[in-house]
Write an enzyme that holds these catalytic residues in place. Structure first.
Site, PDB file in Angstrom:
ATOM      1  N   ASP A 105      44.238  58.796 -23.555  1.00  0.00           N
ATOM      2  CA  ASP A 105      44.910  57.744 -22.785  1.00  0.00           C
ATOM      3  C   ASP A 105      46.381  58.133 -22.621  1.00  0.00           C
ATOM      4  OD1 ASP A 105      45.940  55.448 -21.719  1.00  0.00           O
ATOM      5  OD2 ASP A 105      45.214  54.111 -23.302  1.00  0.00           O
TER       6      ASP A 105
ATOM      7  N   ASP B 248      44.358  56.932 -15.797  1.00  0.00           N
ATOM      8  CA  ASP B 248      45.075  57.487 -16.947  1.00  0.00           C
ATOM      9  C   ASP B 248      44.244  57.542 -18.225  1.00  0.00           C
ATOM     10  OD1 ASP B 248      45.095  54.767 -17.540  1.00  0.00           O
ATOM     11  OD2 ASP B 248      47.026  54.880 -18.535  1.00  0.00           O
ATOM     12  N   GLU B 249      42.934  57.489 -18.085  1.00  0.00           N
ATOM     13  CA  GLU B 249      42.078  57.547 -19.274  1.00  0.00           C
ATOM     14  C   GLU B 249      40.836  58.365 -18.989  1.00  0.00           C
ATOM     15  OE1 GLU B 249      41.091  53.623 -21.179  1.00  0.00           O
ATOM     16  OE2 GLU B 249      42.368  52.970 -19.535  1.00  0.00           O
TER      17      GLU B 249
HETATM   18 MG   LIG Z   1      47.470  54.348 -20.607  1.00  0.00          MG
END
Ligand SMILES: [Mg+2]
Lengths: 424, 79
Positions: free
Chosen positions: A17, A112-113
């Site tokens: 993350d 974003d992961e």
């Molecule tokens: Mg994040």
């Protein structure tokens, strides 16, 4: 089906993350931002929300989703950066390239992961934790970005672990940690539980994940429906859901676009033009996916944020801009004429198409207008080719081109479009 | 709209490194490439650079690989 219990214990899942992703990318682009509260937003007028806040800004109680007006009041000295999604998408794709060097099974969960299945590959990098450490180092070296990594026997525990030591964290939760470390956590920390669900649970006296696991599934089902059963299944920390690598990503269930107007508008000509633009984007994306759909949904958000969504099902599957526009326009006209409360300024319009089928199985029907549609399809094909080669802005409908130059001519074009609509 | 600019750049081992560019009647020497990203115009990549110049300013410039034009996109867009 493998037994979920032994299958989960054998797996090693890594969740990565990015820390304050959009804001971190902006800090790379402009080192002067480092150390200052930074908020990334859609545009700098007060109509939008904060898309991402760095850790300095979070100290002021600002997070993703905070309306811009409130963020400005809470943190008047903060820097507001107009976000550039293309920068972030590029960084996200590059980050996934790095992830794929640690495992072939990488699921891009959001911008974003990502989840990595490192069951088979961790041993090449010195075990799960060392794999996580190396992955963090690689991303840091190549992009100058920090990430938090969580490792666990399944997605739920891996995702929970990545939050434990954020930012720049590295943590692992094993099955043995479930009673001691996972169950005492507040329910709001659990993967899949939103703020509202957490609030409801807390009202029921359920504060920790362990307490949630003890609630009978029927009770959760009664209160939360399908979601209730899902969260009950997840609370013991067991989860057999697989990591879905990019190539296996299932086809979309619906394709949609929405647009927040620069200013609230009640000008029907203008609103219909926005609808045409949206329908064209949706049509283009349907054709790119090789799918057609038979349900068109129009979303209208009025100036006061009341929002309606109305769907229209068609006898045939469609992917042509014009058919999507016609259906959306019909809903629009029908709703607007229905009640004076819908004849007020509009803030946002959205068009989506669902009920998707493969291009081959979906029929576009109607032999009657075969001549018209074959010409139309030829034109669309040509336009799609041009856009494939020169970009999305290379071609568009005449009535969407700079109206201000000659409103009279363009409103005639708009009228032409409407009359075509009537003819069919 | 972005303005076309003259840029001196080094193409080496599949990388592009802008060295100096001319803008507003002045030559700006690039001291640091802060961030790079790639977008697409149709099938053609556009290479973007956030750069710092000798006098401490920050600019965004880009190279369209189809037109082979360098463009000046923004100056200090965050301030
Ligand atoms: Mg994040």
């Amino acid at each position: 089906m493998p037994d979920p219990n032994c299958w989960t214990t054998e797996r090693v899942v890594l969740h990565v993350d990015m820390d304050a992703f959009f804001a971190s990318v902006e800090e790379l682009c402009d080192p002067a931002l480092v150390g200052r509260p930074v908020m990334v937003c859609g545009n700098r007028d007060t109509r939008t929300v904060v898309a991402a806040a760095n850790y300095q800004a979070r100290k002021y109680g600002i997070s993703a989703g905070t309306p811009l007006g409130i963020a400005k009041a809470k943190c008047p000295g903060g820097t507001f950066v107009e976000g550039d999604p293309e920068k972030y998408v590029y960084a996200s794709l590059r980050m996934n390239d790095v992830c794929r060097q640690f495992s072939p099974v990488v699921e891009r969960y959001s911008i974003d992961e990502s989840f990595l299945d490192i069951t088979g590959t961790a041993k090449f990098f010195g075990g799960p934790l060392e794999t996580g450490r190396r992955l963090k180092q690689r991303i840091k070296n190549e992009f100058g970005l920090t990430v938090s990594v969580g490792i666990g026997p399944n997605k739920i525990l891996a995702k929970t672990a990545s939050k434990l030591e954020k930012p720049d964290g590295l943590a692992m939760l094993t099955e043995a940690d479930i009673p001691r470390r996972f169950h005492p956590m507040p329910v709001s920390e659990m993967f899949g539980i939103g703020d509202r669900t957490a609030e409801k649970l807390e009202k029921l006296g359920v504060e920790t994940i362990g307490e949630l696991a003890a609630v009978p599934p029927e009770v959760l089902g009664r209160i939360f429906g399908v979601v209730g059963r899902l969260i009950h299944a997840a609370a013991p920390g067991r989860d057999a859901s697989p990591i879905i690598a990019e190539a296996e990503t299932p086809p979309p269930k619906s394709v949609g676009n929405s647009y927040t107007l620069l200013r609230d508008s009640n000008d029907e000509d203008h609103l219909l033009r926005v609808l045409l633009g949206l329908a064209s984007k949706v049509g283009r994306r349907l054709r790119e996916h090789g799918t057609r759909g038979r349900t068109v949904t129009l979303t209208i958000r009025f100036y006061d944020f009341t929002t309606i969504a109305r769907a229209k099902s068609l006898p045939i599957h469609i992917d042509r801009d014009k058919q999507i526009y016609d259906a959306a326009r019909a809903i629009f006209i029908c709703q607007r004429s229905k009640s004076p409360k819908y004849q007020v300024p509009i803030r946002l319009l959205g068009v989506s198409v669902s009920g998707l089928a493969d291009q081959q199985t979906g029929s576009q029907g109607s032999l009657l207008d075969r001549n018209y549609w074959s010409k139309y399809d030829g034109m669309i094909r040509a336009a799609d080719h041009i856009r494939d080669r020169y970009g999305e802005r290379a071609t568009t409908w005449a009535c969407l081109v700079r109206r201000a130059e000659n409103p009279r001519i363009l409103s005639r074009k708009m009228a032409g479009l409407n009359s075509e609509t009537r003819r069919n | 709209m972005s303005e076309t600019i003259d840029v001196i750049s080094v193409f080496r081992k599949k990388t592009i490194k802008p060295v100096r560019f001319r803008y507003a009647g002045k030559t700006h020497k690039i001291t640091k490439i802060l961030y790079t990203w790639v977008t697409r115009e149709g099938s053609f990549p556009v290479h973007h650079f956030s750069v710092e110049t000798k006098d401490g300013n920050r600019f965004e410039i880009s190279l369209n690989s189809y037109t082979m034009n360098w463009a000046f996109d923004s100056a200090e867009p965050n301030v």
